[in-house]
Design a protein around this motif. Structure first.
Motif, mmCIF file in Angstrom:
data_model
loop_
_atom_site.group_PDB
_atom_site.id
_atom_site.type_symbol
_atom_site.label_atom_id
_atom_site.label_comp_id
_atom_site.label_asym_id
_atom_site.label_seq_id
_atom_site.Cartn_x
_atom_site.Cartn_y
_atom_site.Cartn_z
ATOM 1 N N THR A 554 0.840 -1.201 0.000
ATOM 2 C CA THR A 554 0.000 0.000 0.000
ATOM 3 C C THR A 554 0.873 1.248 0.000
ATOM 4 N N LEU A 555 0.681 2.091 -1.028
ATOM 5 C CA LEU A 555 1.390 3.362 -1.131
ATOM 6 C C LEU A 555 0.375 4.498 -1.119
ATOM 7 N N PRO A 556 0.782 5.665 -0.604
ATOM 8 C CA PRO A 556 -0.132 6.813 -0.641
ATOM 9 C C PRO A 556 -0.555 7.123 -2.072
ATOM 10 N N THR A 557 -1.801 7.536 -2.197
ATOM 11 C CA THR A 557 -2.344 7.817 -3.529
ATOM 12 C C THR A 557 -1.568 8.919 -4.239
ATOM 13 N N VAL A 559 1.554 9.632 -4.026
ATOM 14 C CA VAL A 559 2.838 9.142 -4.525
ATOM 15 C C VAL A 559 2.637 8.414 -5.848
ATOM 16 N N ILE A 560 1.645 7.535 -5.882
ATOM 17 C CA ILE A 560 1.370 6.795 -7.118
ATOM 18 C C ILE A 560 0.978 7.759 -8.238
ATOM 19 N N ARG A 561 0.179 8.762 -7.883
ATOM 20 C CA ARG A 561 -0.257 9.720 -8.904
ATOM 21 C C ARG A 561 0.930 10.485 -9.484
ATOM 22 N N ASP A 562 1.841 10.945 -8.609
ATOM 23 C CA ASP A 562 2.998 11.694 -9.098
ATOM 24 C C ASP A 562 3.900 10.832 -9.980
ATOM 25 N N VAL A 563 4.142 9.599 -9.563
ATOM 26 C CA VAL A 563 4.982 8.712 -10.362
ATOM 27 C C VAL A 563 4.352 8.470 -11.718
ATOM 28 N N GLN A 564 3.057 8.168 -11.718
ATOM 29 C CA GLN A 564 2.368 7.911 -12.983
ATOM 30 C C GLN A 564 2.362 9.154 -13.870
ATOM 31 N N LEU A 565 2.150 10.312 -13.257
ATOM 32 C CA LEU A 565 2.087 11.557 -14.017
ATOM 33 C C LEU A 565 3.404 11.839 -14.722
ATOM 34 N N TRP A 566 4.527 11.819 -14.005
ATOM 35 C CA TRP A 566 5.796 12.170 -14.611
ATOM 36 C C TRP A 566 6.314 11.065 -15.524
ATOM 37 N N LEU A 567 5.957 9.818 -15.261
ATOM 38 C CA LEU A 567 6.321 8.746 -16.191
ATOM 39 C C LEU A 567 5.612 8.945 -17.522
#
Length: 687
Positions: A554-557, A559-567
């Protein structure tokens, strides 16, 4: 004029680029306490009595003004017309309107100008009397009130301040009884009386940190101005007395009353001289007077020599001080370090993300007014001319920094300007608010001059930037720097809260950044590098991130959003770059990987078609080289068969391919023949 005004005088400010040219302009520019002409911000006469002093810049009610001065101006008699016109026509200060003007950069220019002003003020001396000069030598009844005459007298009094202070010092040192220290202190403190009022009014604005810093900064400048006024006291007194005596003589003779030299000619005169020698030649009176007074004190009143010594020393050095404070100041340039530059580029990339995200087709490529984050997420689907102007400037900045390519720039500008063409206007002006989805004006409908001005200056910048884009390289190396910014933000997102516990993803990101840095200055390898990044590194990075997030639990939402966004932004940037390379440099893969029997030809053609060159430059150089090769070496080295012949057949249409937005530079010119078999080595002959 008995009531009302025929002249509206705006607020006069020193031009920003002028105030810091030298220490002199820093200290003396805009000094309202000493020089009412250089910066009219407030007028005590206007504030207390409803009629101000005109300083030469204003708006006239022409018919009424002409009636107020009709028959009242003697010919060839008024050097300074400002005060005279303001007294007869009545002037009002409109401090919410600003006019910018220059200021002398050196003391020598300033003292020449002040000499002319003192002469102009003293030529109004007859208007203190009941009968005044009129046209053709007549004498007229003076229509000026006692209050108007007080304004003339106040100007005369102001010009007598330096001679009066010198007289006070001489009297205290040689004639008057009492302690010489007291007389010296009184003369020194008198010019600094305004410092007390400035400190009081500054502190009255509050004791916040910013207010206090501003007060202290102004106090420092005013202390410097006060010290310089003491140092130049003898020079100022000499100039004032010279101007007064010349004016009284010319009033008696009636000759030379309009003699004056413009500020531009004065500046040019001193610019042609050695500045130090000119200062000592123009101000010799100050050190000569100081030496004479010092000698007199030694002989007649030695007890006053000690309090007088600091002032005498200043007066001796006054020409050197004038020379040093009049020298142009070198602007301090702060050099940004690598970390500071990276920080600023990161902020710029995050800022551009707002426009990337919210300037969309459903909003007609116009920016929303604002975005409200969760928990009550909402997009304000309305825009104004200011918002549009900021979006256009941000798009240009993103292109300059390499966050988008020229194709994206052209598409965004074209779509935004097309949307503006469809908006309702009032007499050519955009209204202040529109719905971005329907393009309908929002109520109440009105035009904002501020917002329209913001859009107008933004469009001026867009016009110049588009001209630069035409002259810019077909593909900018800055795109690799833009990719590096996005990769850096992705690395920062991966470093947060167990998103990349084994550092595998960040290691691959670092390798991609190294590849981008290496490719920046070698346009020949752009195609290969982009193919590797798009087809191998980016998919590998996506797979590693997917597995890392899956294994992390489980990761904070966020964090996942930022990683997905910049990827996703990294992938988009790479694919956009490869698309532009294929569009603008379609011959690049054929030149970087030529057949063995064409390697020598590719090595010769490659430098002419380098990606960092402008289209016109490529065309001109290729034409010159191709003409030479066509008539000499080309027939002997052109492959007759095999892989080299096939490669030349593939390269020829690539070299003739029209590109966008530089298509006009690469399309066939009217009247030119179709490309022949020499197109492989002389491509631009058929362009």
């Amino acid at each position: 004029m008995a009531s009302g005004y025929t002249i509206l005088q705006p607020r006069v400010e020193i031009a920003p680029e002028t105030s810091g040219r030298s220490l002199f302009t820093r200290y003396f520019g805009g000094d309202t306490a000493i020089d009412i002409y250089s910066r009219a911000v407030s007028d005590v006469y206007q504030d207390l009595f409803g009629s101000g002093i005109f300083v030469g810049k204003g708006i006239y009610e022409v018919a009424a003004f002409e009636r107020s001065v009709e028959g009242r101006i003697p010919e060839n008699n008024l050097l300074s017309h400002d005060l005279f016109e303001g007294l007869h026509g009545r002037a009002a200060l409109a401090s919410d309107i600003i006019v910018y003007e220059g200021f002398p950069s050196g003391y020598l220019d300033y003292r020449r100008r002040w000499h002319r002003w003192v002469r102009g003020d003293w030529q109004l001396l007859p208007w203190l009397l009941p009968l005044v000069p009129g046209r053709a030598g007549t004498r007229l009844h003076n229509r000026l009130t006692w209050f108007d005459r007080l304004k003339i007298f106040d100007n005369l009094r102001r010009s007598l301040v330096p001679p009066s202070l010198v007289a006070l010092l001489l009297g205290g040192w040689f004639i008057l009884g009492g302690n010489p220290w007291i007389w010296t202190s009184l003369a020194i403190v008198a010019p600094a009386a305004y410092l007390f009022t400035d400190v009081v009014t500054g502190l009255a604005r509050g004791r916040r940190r910013g207010v206090l810093q501003g007060v202290l900064r102004r106090l420092g400048d005013e202390l410097g101005r006060w010290a310089l006024s003491i140092a130049f006291l003898i020079s100022d007194a000499a100039i004032a007395l010279n101007a007064i005596l010349i004016t009284l003589w010319r009033l008696g003779t009636g000759r030379g009353l309009l003699e004056w030299t413009s500020a531009a000619h004065t500046t040019a005169h001193f610019a042609a001289l050695d500045p130090r020698r000119a200062a000592w030649r123009e101000m010799w009176v100050s050190p000569a007077f100081a030496l004479a007074v010092g000698s007199g004190l030694v002989l007649a009143h030695a007890t006053a020599l000690l309090p007088a010594a600091p002032l005498l020393m200043l007066w001796v050095l006054a020409p050197e001080i004038a020379y040093r404070i009049s020298r142009p100041r070198r602007s301090s340039v702060e050099t940004l370090g690598a970390e500071d530059r990276l920080f600023l580029r990161s902020i710029a990339r995050r800022t551009w993300l707002f426009f990337e995200t919210f300037v969309r087709p459903e909003d007609n490529w116009l920016p929303p007014d604002n975005y409200q984050e969760p928990p009550e997420e909402e997009i304000a689907h309305r825009t104004s001319p200011t918002n549009v102007g900021m979006m256009l400037l941000s798009t240009l900045t993103a292109w300059k920094l390499g966050h988008i390519g020229v194709t994206d720039l052209e598409m965004r500008l074209r779509n935004a300007l097309d949307a503006l063409d469809r908006l309702d206007r009032y007499r050519g002006h955009m209204l202040n608010w529109y719905d971005t989805r329907t393009l309908q004006p929002l109520e109440p409908r009105y035009v904002s001059t501020v917002d329209s001005g913001n859009l107008a200056v933004s469009l001026v910048v867009v016009n110049e930037a588009c001209r630069d884009a035409v002259r810019a390289p077909v593909l900018s190396p800055a795109l690799w720097s833009g990719l590096d910014d996005t990769l850096d933000l992705l690395a920062g997102a991966l470093a947060a809260d167990r998103a990349d516990p084994d550092h595998a993803c960040r290691t691959l990101v670092a390798a991609m950044r190294d590849a981008a840095t290496a490719a920046r200055d070698d346009s020949a390898c752009w195609g290969d590098r982009l193919d590797a990044l798009c087809d191998r590194h980016c998919p590998e990075l996506q797979e590693r991130i997917r597995k890392g997030i899956a294994n992390a639990g489980t990761l904070p939402t966020n964090v996942i959003r930022d990683v997905q966004l910049w990827l996703e932004r990294v992938d988009h940037h790479l694919r956009s770059m490869r698309r532009d390379v294929q569009m603008f440099l379609p011959w690049l893969p054929l030149l970087t990987r030529p057949p063995a029997d064409c390697a020598d030809i590719a090595a010769r053609i490659g430098p002419m078609l380098a990606g960092e060159r402008m289209p016109a430059e490529v065309k001109a150089r290729a034409r010159r080289q191709a003409r030479c090769w066509t008539h000499s070496a080309a027939p002997s080295i052109l492959p007759k068969q095999g892989a080299g012949r096939k490669s030349s057949v593939r390269l020829s249409p690539a070299l003739r391919m029209p590109t966008r937005p530089c298509a006009t530079s690469w399309m066939a010119s009217p009247g030119e023949r179709a490309p022949g078999p020499m197109a492989w080595i002389s491509p631009c002959c058929s362009i």
